[in-house]
Design a protein around this motif. Structure first.
Motif, PDB file in Angstrom:
ATOM      1  N   THR A   1      21.138  73.882 -24.555  1.00  0.00           N
ATOM      2  CA  THR A   1      22.332  74.014 -25.560  1.00  0.00           C
ATOM      3  C   THR A   1      23.365  73.583 -25.278  1.00  0.00           C
ATOM      4  OG1 THR A   1      20.287  75.391 -26.324  1.00  0.00           O
ATOM      5  CG2 THR A   1      21.752  75.126 -28.106  1.00  0.00           C
TER       6      THR A   1
ATOM      7  N   ALA B   1      18.964  88.141 -30.843  1.00  0.00           N
ATOM      8  CA  ALA B   1      18.644  89.685 -31.089  1.00  0.00           C
ATOM      9  C   ALA B   1      19.209  90.320 -32.341  1.00  0.00           C
ATOM     10  CB  ALA B   1      19.569  90.204 -29.348  1.00  0.00           C
TER      11      ALA B   1
ATOM     12  N   VAL C   1      23.355  79.317 -32.443  1.00  0.00           N
ATOM     13  CA  VAL C   1      22.673  79.199 -30.793  1.00  0.00           C
ATOM     14  C   VAL C   1      23.567  80.998 -30.401  1.00  0.00           C
ATOM     15  CG1 VAL C   1      23.665  77.916 -29.131  1.00  0.00           C
ATOM     16  CG2 VAL C   1      23.615  77.002 -31.513  1.00  0.00           C
TER      17      VAL C   1
ATOM     18  N   ARG D   1      22.154  77.988 -22.440  1.00  0.00           N
ATOM     19  CA  ARG D   1      23.283  77.406 -22.942  1.00  0.00           C
ATOM     20  C   ARG D   1      23.767  77.062 -21.823  1.00  0.00           C
ATOM     21  NH1 ARG D   1      26.966  80.407 -23.987  1.00  0.00           N
ATOM     22  NH2 ARG D   1      25.831  82.109 -22.903  1.00  0.00           N
TER      23      ARG D   1
ATOM     24  N   VAL E   1      15.608  84.914 -22.694  1.00  0.00           N
ATOM     25  CA  VAL E   1      14.628  83.783 -21.943  1.00  0.00           C
ATOM     26  C   VAL E   1      13.422  84.351 -21.229  1.00  0.00           C
ATOM     27  CG1 VAL E   1      14.776  81.224 -20.476  1.00  0.00           C
ATOM     28  CG2 VAL E   1      16.573  81.679 -22.406  1.00  0.00           C
TER      29      VAL E   1
ATOM     30  N   ASP F   1      20.470  70.711 -29.276  1.00  0.00           N
ATOM     31  CA  ASP F   1      19.956  71.996 -30.362  1.00  0.00           C
ATOM     32  C   ASP F   1      18.935  71.649 -30.757  1.00  0.00           C
ATOM     33  OD1 ASP F   1      19.868  74.698 -31.748  1.00  0.00           O
ATOM     34  OD2 ASP F   1      21.778  73.897 -32.308  1.00  0.00           O
ATOM     35  N   ASP F   2      17.558  72.199 -30.193  1.00  0.00           N
ATOM     36  CA  ASP F   2      16.237  72.203 -29.934  1.00  0.00           C
ATOM     37  C   ASP F   2      15.535  72.564 -30.179  1.00  0.00           C
ATOM     38  OD1 ASP F   2      13.903  70.827 -31.302  1.00  0.00           O
ATOM     39  OD2 ASP F   2      13.920  69.092 -30.429  1.00  0.00           O
ATOM     40  N   PHE F   3      15.148  73.967 -30.790  1.00  0.00           N
ATOM     41  CA  PHE F   3      14.900  75.281 -30.661  1.00  0.00           C
ATOM     42  C   PHE F   3      13.079  74.810 -30.544  1.00  0.00           C
ATOM     43  CE2 PHE F   3      13.317  80.141 -32.421  1.00  0.00           C
ATOM     44  CZ  PHE F   3      13.762  80.218 -31.113  1.00  0.00           C
TER      45      PHE F   3
ATOM     46  N   ASN G   1      19.419  88.810 -20.155  1.00  0.00           N
ATOM     47  CA  ASN G   1      18.879  86.660 -20.459  1.00  0.00           C
ATOM     48  C   ASN G   1      17.272  87.546 -21.898  1.00  0.00           C
ATOM     49  OD1 ASN G   1      17.376  84.979 -19.764  1.00  0.00           O
ATOM     50  ND2 ASN G   1      19.441  84.919 -18.733  1.00  0.00           N
TER      51      ASN G   1
HETATM   52  C1  GDG Z   1      23.953  86.304 -24.976  1.00  0.00           C
HETATM   53  C2  GDG Z   1      24.387  87.072 -23.687  1.00  0.00           C
HETATM   54  C3  GDG Z   1      21.723  88.509 -23.837  1.00  0.00           C
HETATM   55  C4  GDG Z   1      16.899  78.284 -26.788  1.00  0.00           C
HETATM   56  N1  GDG Z   1      17.307  77.200 -27.178  1.00  0.00           N
HETATM   57  C5  GDG Z   1      17.702  77.153 -28.183  1.00  0.00           C
HETATM   58  C6  GDG Z   1      17.902  78.490 -28.743  1.00  0.00           C
HETATM   59  N2  GDG Z   1      17.703  78.808 -27.546  1.00  0.00           N
HETATM   60  C7  GDG Z   1      17.214  80.519 -27.666  1.00  0.00           C
HETATM   61  C8  GDG Z   1      16.618  81.589 -26.879  1.00  0.00           C
HETATM   62  C9  GDG Z   1      17.380  82.693 -26.936  1.00  0.00           C
HETATM   63  C10 GDG Z   1      18.789  82.197 -26.803  1.00  0.00           C
HETATM   64  O1  GDG Z   1      18.618  81.255 -27.070  1.00  0.00           O
HETATM   65  C11 GDG Z   1      19.576  82.328 -25.702  1.00  0.00           C
HETATM   66  O2  GDG Z   1      19.597  83.820 -25.249  1.00  0.00           O
HETATM   67  P1  GDG Z   1      19.974  84.605 -23.655  1.00  0.00           P
HETATM   68  O3  GDG Z   1      19.697  85.884 -23.886  1.00  0.00           O
HETATM   69  O4  GDG Z   1      19.357  83.728 -22.982  1.00  0.00           O
HETATM   70  O5  GDG Z   1      21.413  84.126 -23.460  1.00  0.00           O
HETATM   71  P2  GDG Z   1      23.116  84.297 -24.308  1.00  0.00           P
HETATM   72  O6  GDG Z   1      23.261  83.402 -25.093  1.00  0.00           O
HETATM   73  O7  GDG Z   1      23.747  83.650 -23.152  1.00  0.00           O
HETATM   74  O8  GDG Z   1      23.149  85.798 -24.783  1.00  0.00           O
HETATM   75  C12 GDG Z   1      22.206  87.740 -22.822  1.00  0.00           C
HETATM   76  C13 GDG Z   1      22.086  88.201 -25.124  1.00  0.00           C
HETATM   77  O9  GDG Z   1      23.381  87.482 -25.799  1.00  0.00           O
HETATM   78  C14 GDG Z   1      21.257  89.408 -25.888  1.00  0.00           C
HETATM   79  O10 GDG Z   1      21.799  90.638 -26.446  1.00  0.00           O
HETATM   80  O11 GDG Z   1      20.401  88.325 -23.543  1.00  0.00           O
HETATM   81  O12 GDG Z   1      22.544  88.369 -21.797  1.00  0.00           O
HETATM   82  O13 GDG Z   1      24.792  86.408 -22.616  1.00  0.00           O
HETATM   83  O14 GDG Z   1      16.830  83.018 -27.432  1.00  0.00           O
HETATM   84  O15 GDG Z   1      15.388  81.011 -27.383  1.00  0.00           O
HETATM   85  N3  GDG Z   1      18.861  79.022 -29.892  1.00  0.00           N
HETATM   86  C15 GDG Z   1      18.718  77.163 -30.207  1.00  0.00           C
HETATM   87  N4  GDG Z   1      18.343  76.205 -30.106  1.00  0.00           N
HETATM   88  C16 GDG Z   1      18.203  75.844 -29.285  1.00  0.00           C
HETATM   89  O16 GDG Z   1      17.824  74.841 -28.745  1.00  0.00           O
HETATM   90  N5  GDG Z   1      19.687  77.170 -31.510  1.00  0.00           N
END
Ligand code: GDG
Length: 474
Positions: free
Chosen positions: A320, A37, A31, A285, A388, A361-363, A386
């Protein structure tokens, strides 16, 4: 395979292992944004990935590297570090997430928390011990000529610890979250210099934006007395490159995922929830820094001031589960659910549910919702990048608008096309959501086209290549 072998170290690995209902061991995608990334960046490369074990099945693999096919052209060898569950709790939940995450996202109300006593000192000791475990494995596994890539705030001390063992290794640390300014770093006292010096063990320290990189350099200057230029920090005779490497979307990966039959099935369900109404979406999340509560307040305020919009819009909040062991997160998640319930109780009618909030958790569901939204709300208090905000416009099929926080790293590149808000100002956010919902088709189409152009950004593979090029020059 291309280039030098890579040794990645991050708290969470690209996959975890769990047993499904029939008792078979299956891989589950990690997650969070780091996995998206870095997982996308290793295409076509040879990589070892060191991670903390999260499940019993992960723990069963300690000492036995597990090959995981991340892409057609990339199998990574996953090593789970031997970390006892109580140490993990202290290092991860307590020090990393309740102290470092709060510091860098400005989440403390300093009149009460934080309190640094003996307990927190013990958490720092556990943090140091776990970082030592990662550093040992990294120093052992990296072949001569390999490039070490320690990731994120959980592993700030790893670069210094690896440098002490393997001065020959080239190392790029990437910091995925914001970095606090110098007037904040003092809050954590002596831990500040220790963490900064740890990070400066790398040859390159990367951030998503110039803003976070400049804050880091300013902290090094004010806390350590380090000399800084626009893109370097010099301390104790070593010069480290400190720069912005903004990441974009793994288009190939996400497009392939979105084409899966689960997504089409999820899409039917999302279409049912939305009906012929406008869909306001959020995907996050269960995370304090994502500002979910103020998002719900802003939506509630809009329904209150604009009775004519009632019944014409649905807010889907896809969360999530994250950090459920941390009390602040339990309390915050409860508050979000209560706020959604209150909106439904006040404005809902037999034929219309104003908010649907789901915690799972449902990608596939996330991807389906990206396709269908009319407005995507991304209003974090602070956010490294971010993803998303980038993924949404890439997959959206309806000229959807993006309401985006000025304090998300993504605003640096998407700011022209998105509607930018001050995340603390619920009135500002309400007005932006309203404007996005009611935008004239011509302006909407123009902005959506601009968003589609800007959202992909630098592909993860290139994002990593840039760091590798710079580390090779260093
Ligand atoms: C950290 C930093 C930085 C969505 N639903 C599910 C799921 N997702 C994926 C999304 C997206 C990822 O989770 C969330 O990424 P974010 O970047 O929005 O946020 P953080 O988790 O806080 O990430 C952030 C990032 O690292 C990369 O460097 O951008 O600023 O805080 O890809 O599509 N993933 C799963 N199940 C879901 O239901 N497994």
């Amino acid at each position: 395979m291309n280039g030098s072998p890579l040794v990645i170290a991050s708290n969470r690995g690209p996959v975890g292992f769990v047993r499904d209902e029939s008792g078979d061991v299956v891989e589950r995608r990690g997650v969070g944004g780091l996995v998206t990334a870095v997982g996308g960046a290793v295409r076509g490369r040879e990589a070892t990935w060191i991670a903390a074990p999260m499940t019993d099945e992960d723990r069963a693999r300690i000492g036995t590297p597990t090959p995981v096919a991340l892409h057609d052209d990339c199998t990574v060898n996953v090593h789970f570090a031997d970390i006892a569950p109580d140490k993990y709790d202290s290092y991860y939940n307590e020090f990393s997430n309740r102290i470092l995450w709060f510091l860098h996202h400005h989440l403390w109300n300093l009149a009460r928390p934080p309190e640094f006593g003996d307990e927190q000192r013990a958490h720092f000791d556990a943090y140091r011990e776990v970082n030592e475990r990662f550093a040992e494995i990294l120093a052992r596994e990296a072949t001569p000529g390999a490039i070490a890539l320690p990731q994120d705030y959980h592993l700030s001390l790893v670069p210094g610890m690896v440098r002490a063992r393997r001065d020959d290794l080239r190392m790029a640390m990437f910091w995925h979250i914001p970095f606090c300014p110098p007037d904040q770093i003092g809050v954590i006292g002596d831990w500040g210099p220790a963490l900064l010096e740890g990070m400066l063990g790398a040859d390159v320290v990367g951030f998503h934006t110039e803003w976070w990189a400049a804050n880091f350099a300013a902290c090094c200057n004010s806390v350590l007395g380090a000399k800084t230029t626009e893109d370097t920090v010099t301390h104790l005779g070593r010069t480290v490159r400190v720069a912005a490497y903004p990441i974009g979307v793994d288009i190939e990966g996400i497009t392939a995922e979105a084409a899966r039959p689960e997504v089409a099935r999820a899409r039917e369900d999302i279409d049912r929830i939305a009906g012929d109404r406008k869909l306001l979406l959020r995907v996050d999340r269960t995370e304090l820094s994502k500002n979910i509560l103020r998002g719900l307040m802003s939506y509630g305020a809009m329904l209150s001031r604009r009775p004519d919009l009632r019944g014409r819009v649905t807010h889907l909040v896809l969360l999530t589960p994250s950090r459920g062991d941390v009390p602040e997160y339990q309390e915050y998640t409860r508050a979000c659910v209560a706020r959604a319930d209150a909106i439904n109780a006040r404005f809902g009618t037999p034929g219309w549910k104003p908010v649907t909030l789901e915690i799972e958790d449902d990608f596939a569901r996330t991807l389906a919702a990206y396709q269908r939204y009319d407005v995507l709300l991304v209003n974090p208090v602070y956010d490294g990048m971010n993803l998303v905000a980038r993924e949404g416009p890439v997959l959206n099929q309806r000229d959807g608008m993006l309401v985006l926080s000025a304090n998300a790293g993504a605003a640096a590149e998407l700011g022209e096309a998105a509607l930018i808000v001050n995340p603390f100002d619920t009135r500002d956010t309400t007005m932006a959501i309203e404007r996005a919902l009611e935008m004239e088709p011509s302006e909407r189409a123009k902005r959506a086209a601009e968003l589609r152009k800007l959202a992909p950004g630098t592909p993860p593979r290139e994002w990593l290549d840039r760091q590798i090029e710079d580390v090779s020059r260093a």
